[in-house]
Design an enzyme around this catalytic site. Structure first.
Site, PDB file in Angstrom:
ATOM      1  N   SER A 167       0.840  -1.196   0.000  1.00  0.00           N
ATOM      2  CA  SER A 167       0.000   0.000   0.000  1.00  0.00           C
ATOM      3  C   SER A 167       0.875   1.245   0.000  1.00  0.00           C
ATOM      4  CB  SER A 167      -0.906   0.018   1.243  1.00  0.00           C
ATOM      5  OG  SER A 167      -1.611   1.245   1.343  1.00  0.00           O
TER       6      SER A 167
ATOM      7  N   TYR B  84      -1.528   0.110  10.214  1.00  0.00           N
ATOM      8  CA  TYR B  84      -1.656  -0.479   8.877  1.00  0.00           C
ATOM      9  C   TYR B  84      -0.426  -0.134   8.037  1.00  0.00           C
ATOM     10  CZ  TYR B  84      -3.665  -1.305   4.217  1.00  0.00           C
ATOM     11  OH  TYR B  84      -3.907  -1.748   2.933  1.00  0.00           O
TER      12      TYR B  84
END
Length: 245
Positions: free
Chosen positions: A138, A151
């Protein structure tokens, strides 16, 4: 004919990617936790042109179960041209801040489990001396931000691990592709307000297939996230601490 293994196959991006490969007449092996959803996707892919579709259920945090599922995949496919690791969650940052258990569980799902799978996959691909190992990381892993740094930390670990593995496996003809999507309109992000920077799973899937075909190393999807993250990475820390991102 392409042989494709997809782990986390019920995610929106993974399903869209599987459809791209099905349209090319690939043989697929799908892995996910939800057996019912997995069966529905497999049936759809056969209609869309997949030559064969195998499937297995797996809780990615059960590391002891990884090897058995990979054995099943190789038994059907014999050799694997593309592996896509696409599972993940979008943790509640506040919940992670207030609970060590939650933080570690989410880190395991988004980081450690992927690293474990990559470690188990590497010798198999190394023995083949070919193939693409594609991992969805990501843009969040490029710099920790207060809104989602648990995250982001997990994805940063995945990206760094992939970088080292890429250098190792390149010597035997295996490509390691790190995929860094930005905002994607999926069920996981249904509560977010959408805007111009948001992409569809289909658009991201096309980018993944294109990058895998060309044995790319790192790809930002859509492409404009590369200059955006270049800027964010280079904001001086004394300024970065004072802004909200």
């Amino acid at each position: 004919m392409l042989n494709v293994l997809i782990i986390g196959a019920t995610s929106a991006i993974a399903e869209a990617t599987a459809r791209c490969y099905a349209a090319r007449g690939a043989r697929l092996f799908l892995v996910a936790r939800d057996a019912t959803r997995l069966a529905d996707i497999a049936a759809d892919l056969r209609i869309r042109g997949a030559i064969d579709v195998g499937q297995a259920t797996l809780d990615v945090n059960r590391f002891d179960a990884h090897a058995g599922v990979l054995d099943q995949a190789w038994q059907l496919l014999q050799s694997v041209d593309v592996v896509l690791i696409a599972h993940g969650t979008l943790p509640d940052q506040g919940a992670c801040e207030s609970s060590v258990k939650t933080a570690l569980t989410e880190f395991a799902t988004n980081g450690t489990s992927t690293i474990a799978l990559m470690t188990a996959l590497a010798p198999r691909l190394e023995a083949q001396r070919c193939g693409v190992l594609a991992i969805i990381s990501s843009v969040a892993g490029d710099r920790g931000r207060q809104s989602n740094y648990l995250y982001g930390a997990a994805k940063a670990a995945v990206s760094t691990f992939a970088s080292g593995m890429r250098q190792r496996l390149a010597k035997v003809g295996v490509s390691v592709l790190t995929i860094k999507p930005g905002f994607v309109d999926t069920p996981m992000t249904r509560d977010f307000r959408k805007g111009a920077l948001w992409a569809t799973p289909d658009a991201v899937a096309r980018g993944i297939v294109h990058a895998a075909d060309r044995s790319r190393s790192v790809v930002y999807l859509p492409w404009f996230w590369w200059p955006i993250m270049l800027i964010i990475r280079h904001i001086p820390e004394f300024i970065f601490k004072r802004i909200r991102l």
